[in-house]
Design a protein around this motif. Structure first.
Motif, PDB file in Angstrom:
ATOM      1  N   LEU A 120       0.652  -1.466   0.067  1.00 36.43           N
ATOM      2  CA  LEU A 120      -0.390  -0.208  -0.179  1.00 36.43           C
ATOM      3  C   LEU A 120       0.977   1.623   0.085  1.00 36.43           C
ATOM      4  CD1 LEU A 120      -2.843   1.182   0.442  1.00 36.43           C
ATOM      5  CD2 LEU A 120      -2.232   0.884   3.330  1.00 36.43           C
ATOM      6  N   ALA A 121       1.730   1.084   1.614  1.00 37.96           N
ATOM      7  CA  ALA A 121       3.040   2.368   0.856  1.00 37.96           C
ATOM      8  C   ALA A 121       3.598   2.520  -0.232  1.00 37.96           C
ATOM      9  CB  ALA A 121       3.936   2.083   1.897  1.00 37.96           C
ATOM     10  N   CYS A 122       4.070   1.819  -1.286  1.00 37.25           N
ATOM     11  CA  CYS A 122       5.189   1.729  -2.549  1.00 37.25           C
ATOM     12  C   CYS A 122       3.580   2.275  -3.886  1.00 37.25           C
ATOM     13  CB  CYS A 122       5.353   0.522  -2.724  1.00 37.25           C
ATOM     14  SG  CYS A 122       6.630   0.309  -1.059  1.00 37.25           S
ATOM     15  N   ARG A 123       2.048   2.478  -3.570  1.00 32.09           N
ATOM     16  CA  ARG A 123       1.212   2.165  -4.541  1.00 32.09           C
ATOM     17  C   ARG A 123       1.688   4.046  -5.227  1.00 32.09           C
ATOM     18  NH1 ARG A 123      -0.787   4.835  -0.762  1.00 32.09           N
ATOM     19  NH2 ARG A 123      -2.792   6.635  -1.053  1.00 32.09           N
ATOM     20  N   ARG A 124       1.801   3.568  -6.670  1.00 34.23           N
ATOM     21  CA  ARG A 124       1.534   5.171  -7.625  1.00 34.23           C
ATOM     22  C   ARG A 124       0.984   5.825  -7.427  1.00 34.23           C
ATOM     23  NH1 ARG A 124       1.110   1.450 -13.410  1.00 34.23           N
ATOM     24  NH2 ARG A 124       3.373   0.341 -12.695  1.00 34.23           N
ATOM     25  N   GLY A 125       1.493   7.234  -6.580  1.00 34.02           N
ATOM     26  CA  GLY A 125       0.859   7.951  -6.673  1.00 34.02           C
ATOM     27  C   GLY A 125       1.721   8.384  -5.154  1.00 34.02           C
ATOM     28  N   VAL A 126       2.322   7.611  -4.270  1.00 31.49           N
ATOM     29  CA  VAL A 126       3.235   8.041  -3.053  1.00 31.49           C
ATOM     30  C   VAL A 126       4.103   8.689  -3.423  1.00 31.49           C
ATOM     31  CG1 VAL A 126       3.665   7.579  -0.860  1.00 31.49           C
ATOM     32  CG2 VAL A 126       1.007   6.943  -1.679  1.00 31.49           C
ATOM     33  N   PRO A 127       5.364   9.384  -3.106  1.00 33.11           N
ATOM     34  CA  PRO A 127       6.280   9.997  -3.659  1.00 33.11           C
ATOM     35  C   PRO A 127       7.466   9.769  -2.675  1.00 33.11           C
ATOM     36  CG  PRO A 127       5.340  11.912  -2.847  1.00 33.11           C
ATOM     37  CD  PRO A 127       4.263  10.495  -2.571  1.00 33.11           C
ATOM     38  N   PRO A 128       8.805   9.413  -3.065  1.00 41.43           N
ATOM     39  CA  PRO A 128       9.876   8.857  -2.190  1.00 41.43           C
ATOM     40  C   PRO A 128       9.791  11.188  -1.353  1.00 41.43           C
ATOM     41  CG  PRO A 128      10.897   9.537  -4.345  1.00 41.43           C
ATOM     42  CD  PRO A 128       9.066   9.558  -4.036  1.00 41.43           C
ATOM     43  N   ALA A 129      10.919  10.053  -0.378  1.00 39.96           N
ATOM     44  CA  ALA A 129      11.499  11.072   0.866  1.00 39.96           C
ATOM     45  C   ALA A 129      12.524  12.027   0.555  1.00 39.96           C
ATOM     46  CB  ALA A 129      11.030  11.218   2.463  1.00 39.96           C
ATOM     47  N   ARG A 130      13.500  10.991  -0.290  1.00 39.39           N
ATOM     48  CA  ARG A 130      14.798  10.779  -1.249  1.00 39.39           C
ATOM     49  C   ARG A 130      15.162  11.305  -2.355  1.00 39.39           C
ATOM     50  NH1 ARG A 130      15.870   8.857   3.850  1.00 39.39           N
ATOM     51  NH2 ARG A 130      16.255   9.822   5.895  1.00 39.39           N
ATOM     52  N   PRO A 131      15.644  11.559  -2.551  1.00 40.04           N
ATOM     53  CA  PRO A 131      15.521  10.811  -4.532  1.00 40.04           C
ATOM     54  C   PRO A 131      17.089   9.582  -4.211  1.00 40.04           C
ATOM     55  CG  PRO A 131      17.503  12.857  -3.353  1.00 40.04           C
ATOM     56  CD  PRO A 131      16.932  13.111  -2.472  1.00 40.04           C
ATOM     57  N   GLU A 132      17.266   8.874  -2.987  1.00 40.40           N
ATOM     58  CA  GLU A 132      18.129   7.688  -2.802  1.00 40.40           C
ATOM     59  C   GLU A 132      17.593   7.272  -2.167  1.00 40.40           C
ATOM     60  OE1 GLU A 132      19.567  10.095  -0.118  1.00 40.40           O
ATOM     61  OE2 GLU A 132      19.577  10.807  -2.122  1.00 40.40           O
ATOM     62  N   GLY A 133      17.923   6.282  -1.983  1.00 32.37           N
ATOM     63  CA  GLY A 133      17.959   4.776  -0.932  1.00 32.37           C
ATOM     64  C   GLY A 133      16.347   4.232  -0.979  1.00 32.37           C
ATOM     65  N   LEU A 134      16.204   2.853  -0.404  1.00 34.23           N
ATOM     66  CA  LEU A 134      15.223   2.362  -0.623  1.00 34.23           C
ATOM     67  C   LEU A 134      13.815   3.002  -0.432  1.00 34.23           C
ATOM     68  CD1 LEU A 134      14.742  -0.911  -0.374  1.00 34.23           C
ATOM     69  CD2 LEU A 134      13.329  -0.651   1.474  1.00 34.23           C
ATOM     70  N   GLY A 135      13.458   3.968  -0.346  1.00 33.38           N
ATOM     71  CA  GLY A 135      12.253   4.858  -0.503  1.00 33.38           C
ATOM     72  C   GLY A 135      11.946   5.223  -1.802  1.00 33.38           C
ATOM     73  N   ALA A 136      13.000   5.739  -2.359  1.00 33.38           N
ATOM     74  CA  ALA A 136      12.866   5.949  -4.384  1.00 33.38           C
ATOM     75  C   ALA A 136      13.107   4.879  -4.756  1.00 33.38           C
ATOM     76  CB  ALA A 136      14.514   6.936  -4.298  1.00 33.38           C
TER      77      ALA A 136
END
Length: 244
Positions: free
Chosen positions: A147-163
């Motif tokens: 759910l957190a990785c669904r399209r429309g939810v942006p990353p907080a940083r330009p690098e790392g796992l979240g990005a």
């Protein structure tokens, strides 16, 4: 598909699976199948809890050992992510300042309280629910990552796992996964077929609120936020399933 499942296993567990190709298309598969990895974890932990109970361990002891085993099987990353996320949000700072707090290696008072409460609630809840409820709790916890990785939810940083994983999972995949998990949760509490699906809905609703807050305060998701979402959903699922 194979690379995606491998990435899901290596990211969400300690299992020594040989890695494959890693890019955003693979990450989309990995985050999409996260609930399946959660179900496998849940089966292992439910078996451990039931085994300890059969050996005569008190319910709370079995619950505590099960929670500890869950942390070991995930390298403690999700609990660490929960603590870091709560510390960042509890600082009342936003943007880079909050992200800098999240990156610090120490844990602040908000994080300590969040960890203690999470571990206690999970251990006590495991002692009070049937084994399938445990499976559903860990499945829902990893569904929260999808759910957190669904399209429309942006990353907080330009690098790392979240990005790497942010906005990779199509919303229809998340909806389908949620429906399947809710259906699988129907037998979680014998005699109350509505309670399992309700627990899934409550958990995912709380995750949506957390994500909204993180996007507003942090700018998007990070790997820590994913861990926080997983632990929040797991805990709320267990807690809801204990209510009579």
């Amino acid at each position: 598909m194979t690379d995606g499942f491998r990435l899901a296993v290596t990211t969400l567990t300690v299992l020594p699976v040989r890695g494959g190709r890693v890019d955003r298309s693979v990450a989309a598969v990995a985050m999409g199948v996260a609930p399946l990895v959660g179900a496998l974890l849940g089966l292992v932990l439910a078996g451990l809890s039931e085994g300890l109970g059969a050996l005569g361990a008190p319910g709370l002891v079995a619950g505590a050992v099960t929670v500890a085993a869950g942390a070991l099987l995930t390298r403690g990353l999700h609990l660490d992510g929960l603590a870091d996320t709560v510390d960042a949000l509890g600082s009342y700072r936003s943007g880079p300042a909050a992200l800098e707090i999240m990156k610090k290696p120490d844990i602040g008072p908000f994080g300590v309280v969040a960890l203690a409460a999470t571990v206690l609630v999970q251990a006590a809840s495991i002692a009070a629910v049937p084994w399938w409820a445990i499976v559903m709790a860990w499945t829902t916890g990893r569904l929260a990552i999808s759910l957190a990785c669904r399209r429309g939810v942006p990353p907080a940083r330009p690098e790392g796992l979240g990005a790497m994983v942010a906005s990779t999972v199509p919303s229809p995949v998340v909806v389908l996964a949620a429906i399947l998990v809710a259906a699988a949760a129907v037998p979680a509490i014998p005699g109350r077929p509505w309670q399992g699906p309700l627990a899934v809905i409550v958990a995912l609703g709380a995750v949506l609120l957390l994500l909204r807050h993180c996007v507003r305060r942090l700018g998007g998701i990070t790997g820590d936020v994913l861990g926080g979402c997983a632990e929040l959903a797991t805990t709320l699922t267990l807690l809801t399933l204990t209510l009579s």
